[in-house]
Design a protein around this motif. Structure first.
Motif, PDB file in Angstrom:
ATOM      1  N   MET A   1       6.608  14.660  74.810  1.00 30.47           N
ATOM      2  CA  MET A   1       5.664  15.485  74.063  1.00 30.47           C
ATOM      3  C   MET A   1       6.022  15.447  72.578  1.00 30.47           C
ATOM      4  SD  MET A   1       3.199  17.652  73.842  1.00 30.47           S
ATOM      5  CE  MET A   1       2.631  18.627  72.470  1.00 30.47           C
ATOM      6  N   GLY A  24      -1.380  18.371  74.449  1.00 27.36           N
ATOM      7  CA  GLY A  24      -0.432  17.859  75.447  1.00 27.36           C
ATOM      8  C   GLY A  24      -0.895  18.163  76.860  1.00 27.36           C
ATOM      9  N   ASP A  29       0.337  15.166  79.193  1.00 20.82           N
ATOM     10  CA  ASP A  29       1.740  15.005  78.782  1.00 20.82           C
ATOM     11  C   ASP A  29       2.562  16.213  79.223  1.00 20.82           C
ATOM     12  OD1 ASP A  29       1.031  12.704  77.607  1.00 20.82           O
ATOM     13  OD2 ASP A  29       1.242  13.370  75.528  1.00 20.82           O
ATOM     14  N   LEU A  30       1.911  17.371  79.231  1.00 16.25           N
ATOM     15  CA  LEU A  30       2.600  18.596  79.621  1.00 16.25           C
ATOM     16  C   LEU A  30       2.037  19.040  80.969  1.00 16.25           C
ATOM     17  CD1 LEU A  30       2.679  20.537  76.224  1.00 16.25           C
ATOM     18  CD2 LEU A  30       4.598  19.471  77.390  1.00 16.25           C
TER      19      LEU A  30
ATOM     20  N   THR B 162      11.340  15.602  75.833  1.00 20.16           N
ATOM     21  CA  THR B 162      10.867  15.459  77.204  1.00 20.16           C
ATOM     22  C   THR B 162      11.980  15.911  78.144  1.00 20.16           C
ATOM     23  OG1 THR B 162       9.693  14.004  78.728  1.00 20.16           O
ATOM     24  CG2 THR B 162      11.660  13.108  77.683  1.00 20.16           C
TER      25      THR B 162
END
Lengths: 117, 303
Positions: A1, A24, A29-30, B162
């Motif tokens: 992210m 995101g 992505d999240l 991440t």
């Protein structure tokens, strides 16, 4: 992210950070359950005020996208709905553009009604 | 790849196993059923094993080392492992020869004495194999993919993070912990403290947070919130997004090999960071390009 904010942009920094998280979630992505960076750490690495990040996270909590728990940090909610979020984003853009054109609320609603097939 | 030298190295890696097999075959009728296999210092033997079992164990170890040597010889950047395979193969043959000749020489009271040199020579065999193989073949690896820097405006600030999860690692550490607990519970009480090793590994590597930002690259144990690997931006000379082949980095998990270190959770895309001290660090990531591009941009900005 990836978080990126522009200190020269007109949009407040907290709004920029919140928009990054929304993006995101939209892109996937999240994922639900994913943990956001600790507010203190994100403020440090982006070199912004801690309260700016806290304001962004509070905004996302109010939008029911993240959970804020003492000690656990900020976590993407299991029911954070990417499809609904997409609509909210479109509506946000629509309202922003309508405001710029000087439309009143009633006129905006009329346009939405007209848009129905 | 220099084929004759690589083939010579493979043959040399297998030679110790051949020595073990040949000497075992010629000595088997003279060796007693049980032979001395352990000494403490220069005194009499204090440990004995079945001759056939011990010979087989030494031969199998030599063969496994030979196979490992073939695998290592076929890959770029694996000279260290080829040499290690040679050292393992040589030292097991050395152990076999020194114990067997000690027993043959004086079956009533076998002494190791100077025969320990067989073992030392076997260890040194690793260096012979590495020298025979010559320098690691260059240019065999695909050229690293250069990461275009992120188009970061001067007024922009960016940070990337991440979370890596390693369910396979957690599961294997849980199995290891259970094995240790069971073995300890059935009577091997002294190994109780060993249970700390898999538990600590699970705590540190079960969930890892990777961040790339103006501080540099940082790996944090997610469950403990403890940074265990930090590479400051000032010490990064370059980044590349590439395919991580676990065997080239020493295997799976947190690996440290000469000149480099890596956190390898699977085969596949990863980020490789070149450090100013000449070392390299790799971590497997689903999307290594984004942190790579960010670090490139931050490097360009700080330069």
């Amino acid at each position: 992210m990836l978080f990126r904010v522009d200190v020269a942009a007109a949009e407040p920094l907290a709004d920029q950070i919140a928009a990054q998280v929304r993006g995101g979630i939209l892109r996937g992505d999240l994922a639900p359950g994913e943990r956001l960076p600790a507010a203190r750490e994100l403020a440090d690495v982006l070199d912004v005020n801690l309260h700016t990040v806290l304001r962004a996270y509070a905004k996302l909590r109010d939008e029911e996208l993240i959970e804020l728990r003492r000690g656990r940090g900020a976590v993407i909610r299991a029911d954070a709905d990417a499809a609904r979020l997409r609509l909210v984003e479109l509506a946000r853009q629509f309202v922003g553009e309508a405001r710029r054109q000087g439309l009143a609320d009633a006129e905006m609603l009329a346009i939405v009604r007209e848009a129905q097939p | 790849m220099n084929r004759p030298r690589t083939l010579a190295a493979i043959v040399l890696t297998w030679l110790p196993a051949a020595v073990t097999a040949a000497t075992w075959a010629s000595w088997s009728d003279r060796l007693p059923g049980r032979m001395a296999t352990h000494w403490s210092g220069t005194g009499p033997a204090d440990g004995f094993s079945s001759s056939s079992g011990f010979g087989a164990a030494m031969l199998i170890t030599g063969v496994v080392a030979g196979v490992a040597g073939i695998v290592a010889a076929g890959r770029a950047g694996q000279r260290f492992w080829l040499g290690l395979a040679g050292a393992v193969a040589g030292s097991t043959a050395g152990i076999w020869v020194c114990t067997a000749t000690a027993t043959l020489d004086n079956p009533a009271d076998p002494r190791l004495g100077w025969r320990l040199l067989y073992f030392v020579a076997g260890l040194a065999w690793g260096a012979v194999v590495a020298l025979a193989a010559g320098p690691s073949p260059a240019g065999v690896q695909p050229p690293p993919e250069t990461v275009a820097p992120l188009d970061l405006a001067p007024t922009e600030r960016a940070a990337w993070s991440t979370t890596l999860r390693a369910p396979a690692l957690l599961a294997s550490m849980a199995v290891a912990a259970i094995v240790v607990v069971v073995v300890a519970a059935v009577g091997q009480a002294p190994i109780w403290p060993v249970v700390v090793v898999p538990l600590a590994a699970a705590l540190v590597f079960g969930r890892v947070r990777v961040t790339a930002d103006r501080r540099g690259l940082r790996l944090t144990a997610g469950l403990l919130n403890l940074p265990f690997k930090t590479i400051p931006l000032a010490e990064i000379t370059g980044v590349e997004a590439t395919e991580i082949e676990p065997l080239e980095w020493g295997g799976w998990g947190y690996r440290v090999t000469p000149g480099r270190a890596a956190l390898v959770l699977r085969r596949g895309p990863g980020l490789v960071v070149h450090q100013s001290n000449g070392r390299r660090f790799a971590v497997t990531l689903d999307d290594p390009r984004t942190p790579g591009a960010l670090l490139s941009a931050l490097l360009a900005r700080s330069a």
